[in-house]
Structure formats: C-alpha cells, structure tokens
Design an enzyme around this catalytic site. Structure first.
Site, PDB file in Angstrom:
ATOM      1  N   PHE A 292       0.813  -1.220   0.000  1.00 47.56           N
ATOM      2  CA  PHE A 292       0.000   0.000   0.000  1.00 47.56           C
ATOM      3  C   PHE A 292       0.843   1.265   0.000  1.00 47.56           C
ATOM      4  O   PHE A 292       0.385   2.320  -0.421  1.00 47.56           O
ATOM      5  CB  PHE A 292      -0.944  -0.009   1.206  1.00 47.56           C
ATOM      6  CG  PHE A 292      -0.339   0.383   2.523  1.00 47.56           C
ATOM      7  CD1 PHE A 292      -0.362   1.702   2.958  1.00 47.56           C
ATOM      8  CD2 PHE A 292       0.246  -0.560   3.349  1.00 47.56           C
ATOM      9  CE1 PHE A 292       0.179   2.072   4.178  1.00 47.56           C
ATOM     10  CE2 PHE A 292       0.791  -0.209   4.570  1.00 47.56           C
ATOM     11  CZ  PHE A 292       0.762   1.110   4.986  1.00 47.56           C
ATOM     12  N   LYS A 293       2.084   1.187   0.455  1.00 47.89           N
ATOM     13  CA  LYS A 293       2.909   2.388   0.583  1.00 47.89           C
ATOM     14  C   LYS A 293       3.439   2.893  -0.750  1.00 47.89           C
ATOM     15  O   LYS A 293       4.035   3.975  -0.812  1.00 47.89           O
ATOM     16  CB  LYS A 293       4.049   2.114   1.558  1.00 47.89           C
ATOM     17  CG  LYS A 293       3.512   1.818   2.950  1.00 47.89           C
ATOM     18  CD  LYS A 293       4.577   1.477   3.955  1.00 47.89           C
ATOM     19  CE  LYS A 293       3.923   1.163   5.299  1.00 47.89           C
ATOM     20  NZ  LYS A 293       4.894   0.852   6.354  1.00 47.89           N
ATOM     21  N   ASP A 294       3.199   2.154  -1.823  1.00 47.08           N
ATOM     22  CA  ASP A 294       3.621   2.617  -3.144  1.00 47.08           C
ATOM     23  C   ASP A 294       2.973   3.951  -3.501  1.00 47.08           C
ATOM     24  O   ASP A 294       3.597   4.806  -4.133  1.00 47.08           O
ATOM     25  CB  ASP A 294       3.273   1.580  -4.220  1.00 47.08           C
ATOM     26  CG  ASP A 294       4.245   0.408  -4.232  1.00 47.08           C
ATOM     27  OD1 ASP A 294       5.441   0.623  -3.977  1.00 47.08           O
ATOM     28  OD2 ASP A 294       3.799  -0.723  -4.488  1.00 47.08           O
TER      29      ASP A 294
ATOM     30  N   ALA B 107       4.687   6.815  -1.370  1.00 44.46           N
ATOM     31  CA  ALA B 107       6.114   6.953  -1.671  1.00 44.46           C
ATOM     32  C   ALA B 107       6.341   7.565  -3.046  1.00 44.46           C
ATOM     33  O   ALA B 107       7.180   8.454  -3.223  1.00 44.46           O
ATOM     34  CB  ALA B 107       6.799   5.583  -1.582  1.00 44.46           C
TER      35      ALA B 107
ATOM     36  N   THR C  27       7.727  -0.168   3.937  1.00 45.32           N
ATOM     37  CA  THR C  27       8.077   1.221   3.645  1.00 45.32           C
ATOM     38  C   THR C  27       9.392   1.321   2.884  1.00 45.32           C
ATOM     39  O   THR C  27       9.512   2.090   1.921  1.00 45.32           O
ATOM     40  CB  THR C  27       8.179   2.043   4.945  1.00 45.32           C
ATOM     41  OG1 THR C  27       6.924   2.013   5.613  1.00 45.32           O
ATOM     42  CG2 THR C  27       8.546   3.489   4.651  1.00 45.32           C
TER      43      THR C  27
END
Length: 435
Positions: A106-108, A111, A141
């Site tokens: 999900f952090k794509d 970021a 992350t």
C-alpha cells in the site's frame, strides 16, 4: 495552506518547508492549519470516475494552494499507474487490495507521490546541495520508498531496517537497488530505527552538514496521499450499491495509514466507523480502553510491518480530535491478535472462501469479523501487501507453495548490499557525516 507542529513550539510554515524538512524543529509532526472539505455532490459523482480522477480531486483540495494545478495533476497521474480494487470476500465483507503497485504494498502510493513532490520543491527552491532522505522501515516502507526515489536526481535515500526482522523478499526490495539507495541494517528493532531518524533531524551538526528529510509517514507528502484510495474504495462500493453504512478496518503499525483515512473522514469520506487492527503490539488498543498511552518496546510477530511499540502518528490522531479520548474511542475501535490467531484466520479464510490473506490482512479481516456487522452494513478491510512478500510465513501456515509474482522475482535476482550498524546514534551520525 499553513502547517503547524503538534508540539506547537515552532512558527507556522508552508508545504514546501514541511516536505523538505519533514519533522518540525520542536520534534512535533506537521499538521495542516485546516482540513479542506469535499462537497457531498462531488463525492457522489466519484463512483463514475477513475482512480486517477478521484485522486486528483482530493490532491487539489489538499495541495492545490501550494502547487500549480496542472503540475499536481501530472504528479497524480504519474503516481497512480495501477489500480486498488475492492474484492468481495464473503457476506458483507470486502477487501481493498492495495498491492498492485511496483513493490506490491500500500505504501507505493504515498512513496511515489512524495518522490515527485519533493523533487518539484527541490527544483523550485533551487537547492544547491543534495537532499538526503532518511526512512525507517518495519517491512514495506523501505521497498516502496527506495523504488519511488530510485534514480531521482539530487536525492539520496538511506533505508534503516531492523536486522533479521523483515521478510527476505521485503529486504530484497531495498538492498539490491544500488544507485542512490543505501540500506542500513540496524542491530535493533523498528522503534530503534525510527528513533535514529528522529534524532538525526534535531542534531545541529548533521543538519548543518547535509540537507535531511524523511519519507516515513511522519512526512505530510507521504501519508496524506494514502487518503486517495479511501475515497476510491468508497466510490467502488457506492457503484456496487454497498455504500450505505461502511466500517473500515486498517491493519495498524505506525498508524500513518489509518491517520490518512481519518483525514479523509474529516474531508467528507462517507464512512461510519474505523477499526484499528493490532498484533501483539497493542499500545493503541490499550489507549482506547484506558485513555492512557504507554509506548513500549515492540515484539516480533508474523505481521512484521505492524511491529511498532511507539507509533509516530498517534500524535496526529490526538491532535486531529483535540486530544479527546471520548471522540477517538467513539469513532475508532481496536482489536488485537496473536500469531496463533493470525494463522487460524489465514487458514479459515483460505479454506472456506478461497481468499489468500497475508498476516497483516488477516488481522484486518478478523477484527472486522469480530466487530460484528449488522444487516445493511458493509465492512471493508485493507489488504496492505501481497501475501508472497511473506512467503515463508504464509506457506508454513497454509502448507502451500504460493507463486511469487514476476515483480518480486526481479528483486530477488539482485545482490544484497547493506551497511551493518548498531542502534547507537553516534555510530549512525558518524556514518552519515562520512557519506
């Protein structure tokens, strides 16, 4: 838009300064002076729009005062080259699959967005020295940030991760890239890594020597874009006729993800209730029950990205609701799961519903199931990373041999390169000064 520190000991500042500095001088987290609202009629039209179109509406509301409109639209379009589909699991429970980006986590979203916004502000300010991004990771992350910033001119990234406490595939995603990415293997926990990053930001000698910022969710440009997929999920449920009474369950570690959801709620997201799903690191659940926040050392679990004993974004949640325990506890419920319970949920959902959960998603699903949905209510849990990122754990629990997606296989072909460091700040500082 002006931003203030949660510790309220520094002057108001603008988005450019917030993104470049990341952490306020008084060690507080930056918060927007106001939260823009999105008209209900606009939200009602989102069911007929694409993810990019929805994200652009939200981005313009939050960042439109500080960036040119077309530039912001271009950044959103570059960031969102993938979808975040809502999948029906069983009965009235749905999964928001956030693992379709470059690193399958999900952090794509945050970021990639932050990399482009930071680059934009660096060029606009005309900085004559490189910017050094420090990021602590408990798993996903590091890979998302490393790949989001890979090859970006004028930016170096240092990824701090706890030795032996991330999965082998997660480790590959930030230790095999080279170029402007340096992996620092810290002999400690995620909390130790996060403490090193925070200490670096308030060290005068370091900051006079090098320009530092962070790509953890303490940075506004990293966590706020995660509100995009909450609006997108509600739009998808609305299109399916399931948007009446929505409860969203978020597997929670450092609480950046659920904080983004709470910001979306304040903007007008049509959600009735939130659930924070914890593993054995349950300081937030304890706060909900007692009104007291007692951070403590994290413990290792199957859901390693949630192994956080002192979540940074708790300060933002407190600030968002005026430090009112009553308001927070009325909107957010909490649940906790042991490794044994995580494993049992993964087996049950796979065998009964043929849906493959990763350990973090298992916490989310089970908390939603245990919360109990009434007829006419819809439950949405966030499946935050592809199960193959935790292949050894998943295969052991399910007795399976799950396929590794091609994207992950490419990372595994590279050679691991990392720098081993202790958890003492002086050693970390010395390394940065010599870099």
């Amino acid at each position: 838009m002006q931003y203030y520190s949660t510790n309220k000991q520094t002057p108001l500042t603008n988005l450019e300064e917030v993104v470049i500095k990341s952490l306020a001088g008084d060690k507080g987290l930056y918060m927007p002076e106001r939260i823009p609202s999105i008209d209900r009629n606009v939200i009602a039209t989102m069911k007929d729009k694409s993810f990019r179109e929805i994200a652009d509406i939200v981005a313009q509301a939050f960042f439109g005062d500080d960036m040119e409109s077309q530039t912001l639209t271009d950044i959103v379009h570059e960031t969102l080259s993938f979808e975040t589909p809502v999948v029906h699991v069983n009965d009235n429970i749905y999964s928001l699959e956030l693992f379709h980006g470059p690193t399958l986590a999900f952090k794509d979203v945050g970021a990639r967005f932050m990399a482009r916004v930071l680059s934009y502000f660096i060029l606009r300010r005309g900085l004559d020295r490189e910017v050094n991004v420090l990021v602590a990771t408990s798993g996903d992350t590091g890979g998302a940030v490393a790949n989001g910033f890979l090859g970006v001119p004028g930016i170096n990234v240092f990824v701090l991760y706890p030795k032996g406490k991330v999965s082998p595939i997660q480790e590959c995603q930030f230790t095999t890239l080279g170029k402007n990415i340096t992996a620092l293997e810290i002999d400690g926990t995620f909390d130790d890594c996060q403490s090193l990053v925070k200490a670096a930001f308030v060290d005068g000698e370091l900051n006079s020597h090098m320009q530092l910022t962070s790509a953890n969710s303490i940075n506004v440009a990293r966590f706020l874009p995660q509100s995009f997929y909450y609006f997108n999920a509600c739009a998808q449920l609305d299109k399916a006729g399931k948007a009446g009474n929505i409860t969203v369950c978020v597997p929670s570690g450092n609480f950046g993800n659920i904080t983004a959801g709470l910001f979306a709620f304040k903007m007008g997201l049509p959600v009735k209730h939130f659930i924070a799903a914890n593993n054995r690191n349950d300081v937030f659940l304890e706060y909900l029950r007692t009104g007291k926040y007692s951070p403590r050392p994290s413990v290792e679990t199957y859901a390693n990205a949630m192994d956080v004993g002192n979540p940074s974004n708790f300060a933002r949640i407190l600030d968002l609701f005026g430090h009112s325990h009553r308001q927070i506890a009325s909107l957010i419920s909490g649940y906790r799961y042991t490794n044994e319970q995580i494993a049992e949920t993964m087996r049950e959902v796979y065998n009964t519903h043929q849906y493959l959960l990763d350990p973090h998603g298992a916490c989310g699903y089970q908390a939603l199931a245990d919360h109990g949905l009434k007829p006419g209510e819809t439950g949405l849990f966030l499946e935050t990373a592809h199960p193959a990122k935790f292949k050894e754990t998943v295969d052991t629990i399910l007795g399976s041999d799950i396929e590794i997606p091609a994207k992950l296989q490419e990372f595994m072909k590279g050679e691991k390169k990392s720098v081993a460091l202790g958890k003492d700040f002086e050693g970390f500082k010395e390394f940065l000064l010599s870099s």
